[in-house]
Write a protein that holds these residues in place. Sequence first.
Motif, short mmCIF file in Angstrom:
data_model
loop_
_atom_site.label_atom_id
_atom_site.label_comp_id
_atom_site.label_asym_id
_atom_site.label_seq_id
_atom_site.Cartn_x
_atom_site.Cartn_y
_atom_site.Cartn_z
N THR A 11 36.90 -36.39 28.78
CA THR A 11 35.96 -35.40 28.24
C THR A 11 34.60 -36.03 27.95
N MET A 12 34.60 -37.10 27.18
CA MET A 12 33.33 -37.70 26.78
C MET A 12 32.69 -38.48 27.91
N GLY A 13 33.51 -39.18 28.72
CA GLY A 13 32.96 -39.91 29.85
C GLY A 13 32.17 -38.97 30.76
N ALA A 32 34.34 -46.18 35.51
CA ALA A 32 35.67 -46.77 35.65
C ALA A 32 36.68 -45.98 34.84
N ASP A 33 37.78 -45.63 35.50
CA ASP A 33 38.88 -44.95 34.80
C ASP A 33 40.16 -45.34 35.49
N LEU A 34 41.19 -45.63 34.74
CA LEU A 34 42.42 -46.06 35.40
C LEU A 34 43.03 -44.97 36.24
N GLN A 35 42.61 -43.73 36.02
CA GLN A 35 43.00 -42.66 36.94
C GLN A 35 41.96 -42.60 38.06
N ALA A 36 42.33 -43.16 39.21
CA ALA A 36 41.38 -43.32 40.32
C ALA A 36 40.75 -41.99 40.74
N ASP A 37 41.57 -40.94 40.80
CA ASP A 37 41.04 -39.65 41.27
C ASP A 37 40.00 -39.08 40.31
N LYS A 38 40.25 -39.25 39.01
CA LYS A 38 39.32 -38.75 38.01
C LYS A 38 37.99 -39.49 38.10
N ALA A 39 38.08 -40.81 38.22
CA ALA A 39 36.87 -41.62 38.35
C ALA A 39 36.11 -41.22 39.61
N GLY A 160 44.00 -34.82 25.40
CA GLY A 160 43.43 -36.04 25.98
C GLY A 160 44.45 -36.73 26.87
N TRP A 161 43.99 -37.80 27.46
CA TRP A 161 44.83 -38.60 28.34
C TRP A 161 46.09 -39.05 27.60
N ASN A 162 47.24 -38.86 28.23
CA ASN A 162 48.48 -39.37 27.64
C ASN A 162 48.74 -38.81 26.24
N TRP A 164 46.97 -38.73 23.68
CA TRP A 164 46.69 -39.74 22.65
C TRP A 164 46.21 -39.15 21.33
N TYR A 165 45.61 -37.96 21.37
CA TYR A 165 45.12 -37.36 20.12
C TYR A 165 46.27 -37.05 19.16
N SER A 166 47.45 -36.70 19.72
CA SER A 166 48.54 -36.28 18.85
C SER A 166 49.23 -37.46 18.18
N VAL A 176 39.77 -38.27 10.75
CA VAL A 176 39.00 -39.38 11.30
C VAL A 176 38.28 -38.95 12.58
N ASP A 177 38.99 -38.28 13.47
CA ASP A 177 38.39 -38.00 14.77
C ASP A 177 37.26 -36.97 14.70
N ALA A 178 37.44 -35.94 13.90
CA ALA A 178 36.44 -34.85 13.89
C ALA A 178 35.52 -34.92 12.67
N PRO A 284 22.44 -32.25 23.06
CA PRO A 284 22.44 -33.23 21.96
C PRO A 284 23.01 -34.58 22.39
N TYR A 285 24.01 -34.57 23.26
CA TYR A 285 24.60 -35.83 23.73
C TYR A 285 23.58 -36.60 24.56
N ALA A 286 22.85 -35.88 25.42
CA ALA A 286 21.84 -36.53 26.24
C ALA A 286 20.70 -37.06 25.36
N1 LIG Z 1 31.12 -37.37 20.13
C1 LIG Z 1 31.97 -36.39 20.31
O1 LIG Z 1 31.65 -35.25 20.02
C2 LIG Z 1 33.33 -36.67 20.86
C3 LIG Z 1 34.10 -35.63 21.37
C4 LIG Z 1 35.33 -35.93 21.91
C5 LIG Z 1 35.79 -37.21 21.91
N2 LIG Z 1 35.05 -38.22 21.38
C6 LIG Z 1 35.52 -39.62 21.37
O2 LIG Z 1 35.38 -40.14 22.66
C7 LIG Z 1 36.46 -41.00 22.97
C8 LIG Z 1 37.15 -40.52 24.24
O3 LIG Z 1 37.70 -39.24 24.02
P1 LIG Z 1 37.99 -38.23 25.21
O4 LIG Z 1 38.27 -36.91 24.61
O5 LIG Z 1 36.93 -38.32 26.22
O6 LIG Z 1 39.36 -38.83 25.78
P2 LIG Z 1 40.09 -38.45 27.14
O7 LIG Z 1 41.52 -38.64 26.90
O8 LIG Z 1 39.59 -37.13 27.63
O9 LIG Z 1 39.55 -39.53 28.16
C9 LIG Z 1 39.92 -40.89 28.10
C10 LIG Z 1 39.90 -41.44 29.50
O10 LIG Z 1 40.11 -42.84 29.42
C11 LIG Z 1 40.92 -43.23 30.54
N3 LIG Z 1 41.50 -44.54 30.23
C12 LIG Z 1 42.50 -44.83 29.38
N4 LIG Z 1 42.70 -46.16 29.32
C13 LIG Z 1 41.80 -46.73 30.16
C14 LIG Z 1 41.50 -48.07 30.52
N5 LIG Z 1 42.17 -49.07 29.98
N6 LIG Z 1 40.52 -48.27 31.41
C15 LIG Z 1 39.84 -47.24 31.97
N7 LIG Z 1 40.09 -45.96 31.66
C16 LIG Z 1 41.06 -45.72 30.78
C17 LIG Z 1 41.89 -42.10 30.69
O11 LIG Z 1 42.42 -42.07 32.01
C18 LIG Z 1 41.01 -40.88 30.40
O12 LIG Z 1 40.45 -40.34 31.56
C19 LIG Z 1 37.35 -41.02 21.75
O13 LIG Z 1 37.04 -42.12 20.94
C20 LIG Z 1 37.00 -39.74 21.04
O14 LIG Z 1 37.21 -39.82 19.65
C21 LIG Z 1 33.83 -37.97 20.87
#
Ligand SMILES: NC(=O)c1ccc[n+]([C@@H]2O[C@H](COP(=O)([O-])OP(=O)(O)OC[C@H]3O[C@@H](n4cnc5c(N)ncnc54)[C@H](O)[C@@H]3O)[C@@H](O)[C@H]2O)c1
Lengths: 340, 329
Positions: A11-13, A32-39, A160-162, A164-166, A176-178, A284-286
């Motif tokens: 999401t954030m990437g 870079a993302d360990l999921q090749a297709d996503k990257a 999220g991936w795997n 992880w949020y839960s 913490v997260d929000a 805002p992110y940009a």
């Molecule tokens: N600023 C904001 O508003 C905001 C919003 C959402 C999330 N976040 C933060 O951003 C971070 C990422 O959250 P997200 O929602 O994008 O997560 P996500 O699960 O959507 O994405 C994480 C990505 O990381 C990849 N990944 C996992 N391990 C890896 C590794 N070792 N090497 C390369 N890639 C790997 C996964 O394949 C996945 O695509 C978190 O810290 C989250 O708290 C911030």
Amino acid sequence: MLHVLVIGAGTMGSVHAEAYKNMPGVKLVGIADLQADKAALLAAHCECRAFTSYDQALGQLGSEHIDVIDICLPTPLHKSYVLRAADDGKDVICEKPLAGSLADARLMIDYCKQKGVRLFVGQVLRFFPEYQNAKALLDRGAIGSPAVIRAARGGSYPVGWNDWYSDTSASGGVIVDALIHDFDYLRWCFGEVERVFAKSLHGRVQAQLDYALVTLRFQSGVIAHIEGTWAHEGFFMQLEMAGTSGVIDYDSSKDTPLIMRDRGQRPGSRAGVPVPESPLEPSPYARELAHFVSCIQDGSEPLVTAEDAWEALRISLAALESARTGRPVTLNDAARSTSG
Amino acid sequence: MKIGIISFAHMHAAGYASALMQIEGVELVGIADPVAERGQKYAAQFGTSYFQSYEDLLAQGLDGVVVTSENAYHKEHVLAAAKAGVHVLCEKPLSTNVKDAQAMIEACRAHGVLLQTAFPVRFNSSVRRAKQLVDEGKLGRILAMKGTNRGRNPGGWFVEPSLSGGGAVIDHTVHVADIMRWMTGAEVKEVYAEVDHLIAETPIDDCGMLSLEFDNGVFATLDCSWSRNKTYPVWGDVTLEIIGSAGTLTLNAINQKLNVYRDEQGYSHHFWGDDMDLALVRDFVSSIASGASEASVTGEDGLQALAVAVAAYRSDERKDTVSMTDVLA
Ligand SMILES: NC(=O)c1ccc[n+]([C@@H]2O[C@H](COP(=O)([O-])OP(=O)(O)OC[C@H]3O[C@@H](n4cnc5c(N)ncnc54)[C@H](O)[C@@H]3O)[C@@H](O)[C@H]2O)c1
């Protein structure tokens, strides 16, 4: 020209990569993302190269062709990648929360300092114009002296991936997260926090639901109430500042310029879900990322520092502790920023 | 049915009086008020008799009496009514302290009269509908709640603790604390609160943020602050967010409104929902008429809600949580 490598294509990437794609003075060199297709998909969209790991990206691009590492990985991975980027002499932009513990966050900050690289943390709320304008009005005395503040943020349970949020030990849950966004913003507006009291669903229910109600007492006397929810539908954020002579309030679900509603008649479309948008150029992110980039370019201090991110984490963790113990947590000045 | 009103110190008295006028078979026998000017004015307005002393009013063979005096006088007036065998509808907060509230409940029980705490919000149509949805299980199990009952600083005796018992916390905690107890069927177990005087010029608590733990594991917060400023479009609010295992409910009890924009007064809300004061008074009257053994909203309900406010003050002093058992002991 700054060369940026984004790690994590979730999401954030995606948000970060998109922002760099159109940013003057910046070249997005890879994702870079360990999921090749996503990257690959995101890299194709952003016209840069795709990698399956940080090491592969550095190896193939050549470390000398990368200036900044932008870390958009799940929170528990922030530490090891920040340290690696620092080892490689790269400036770092890291998504919030900086880490899951204060000790880790301190270590990361100190390590980057030692290695002579800069560390920026994506406490993005300070770059949202509605929040900036509320602060500007406050600072101009529009509501007199501030008294009771209410903030809220949330929506549905994040995916999220795997999953992880839960895992609350990984994400920190909604507190913490929000709510770290609101804690940082409120600290920006009202100064240091004296006391924290919180209650949350964590540990009370088994379902994938999180909900937290936090009260902050600031040293200035201001009382703030913050609601965090992963138990509703559709994202929203709210802010209300009540002072001695006025009130400012904002509700993203009501104060929105654009809502799309699908009748569900086209193939693949979903009926009935209103999708609100608040278009801003740039987003805002940009704005946040462009600001960090400009700080790297001219060596200036950012609007939100890594120390601010540490403090916001400190409030978040105090709230978690209060929710766990059922007692208020007092933040003492001695522990502030310096110790680890 | 003969009903009287003791004191127009509380502005709700006028609402109750006009409600009484609308109910068939009810006669507003008189208004007692130590402030002659005020009592005479309202007696004239509602076409009834004025009494300088409440004892004289209570001697008129009343069936029921509405007590809308300053909080500190509730006890004296309720005890006198009980002694006279007159059923009582008492303005909230039931009293300024737990002991007096308990004495009032005891006296009414001993004399066999109803003691109803005036919680009009229970009679708000949207609140009743929310309660129905909860009871039907539409939200699943209630997990957490977030309430607000904000308002403007009413001034006058409300900001004199010797008459009111306190400021925003005692004035505005009780309504929504009562609704939360009613919705969950659970009792508050523990209270934490941040309370302060941050807005008004008069030194009085006008900001309060309560956190509540219920005995069934539900938690809640309640903002009772007098934080609405002069030009805020409405006097305040009564809201409740309920988080259930199967859904959420967002209740804004006075959000049946027209938005009105006037050159002189600016922007304001014009409420067009049902009159909850009328429904409250109707309920009191019908409890008397039917010979009910308990009011629908009891003195005990008033006591529990008051105890939450008392616990909030104590919590703020101690900067720690306070157990309701300690407050009610
Ligand atoms: N600023 C904001 O508003 C905001 C919003 C959402 C999330 N976040 C933060 O951003 C971070 C990422 O959250 P997200 O929602 O994008 O997560 P996500 O699960 O959507 O994405 C994480 C990505 O990381 C990849 N990944 C996992 N391990 C890896 C590794 N070792 N090497 C390369 N890639 C790997 C996964 O394949 C996945 O695509 C978190 O810290 C989250 O708290 C911030």
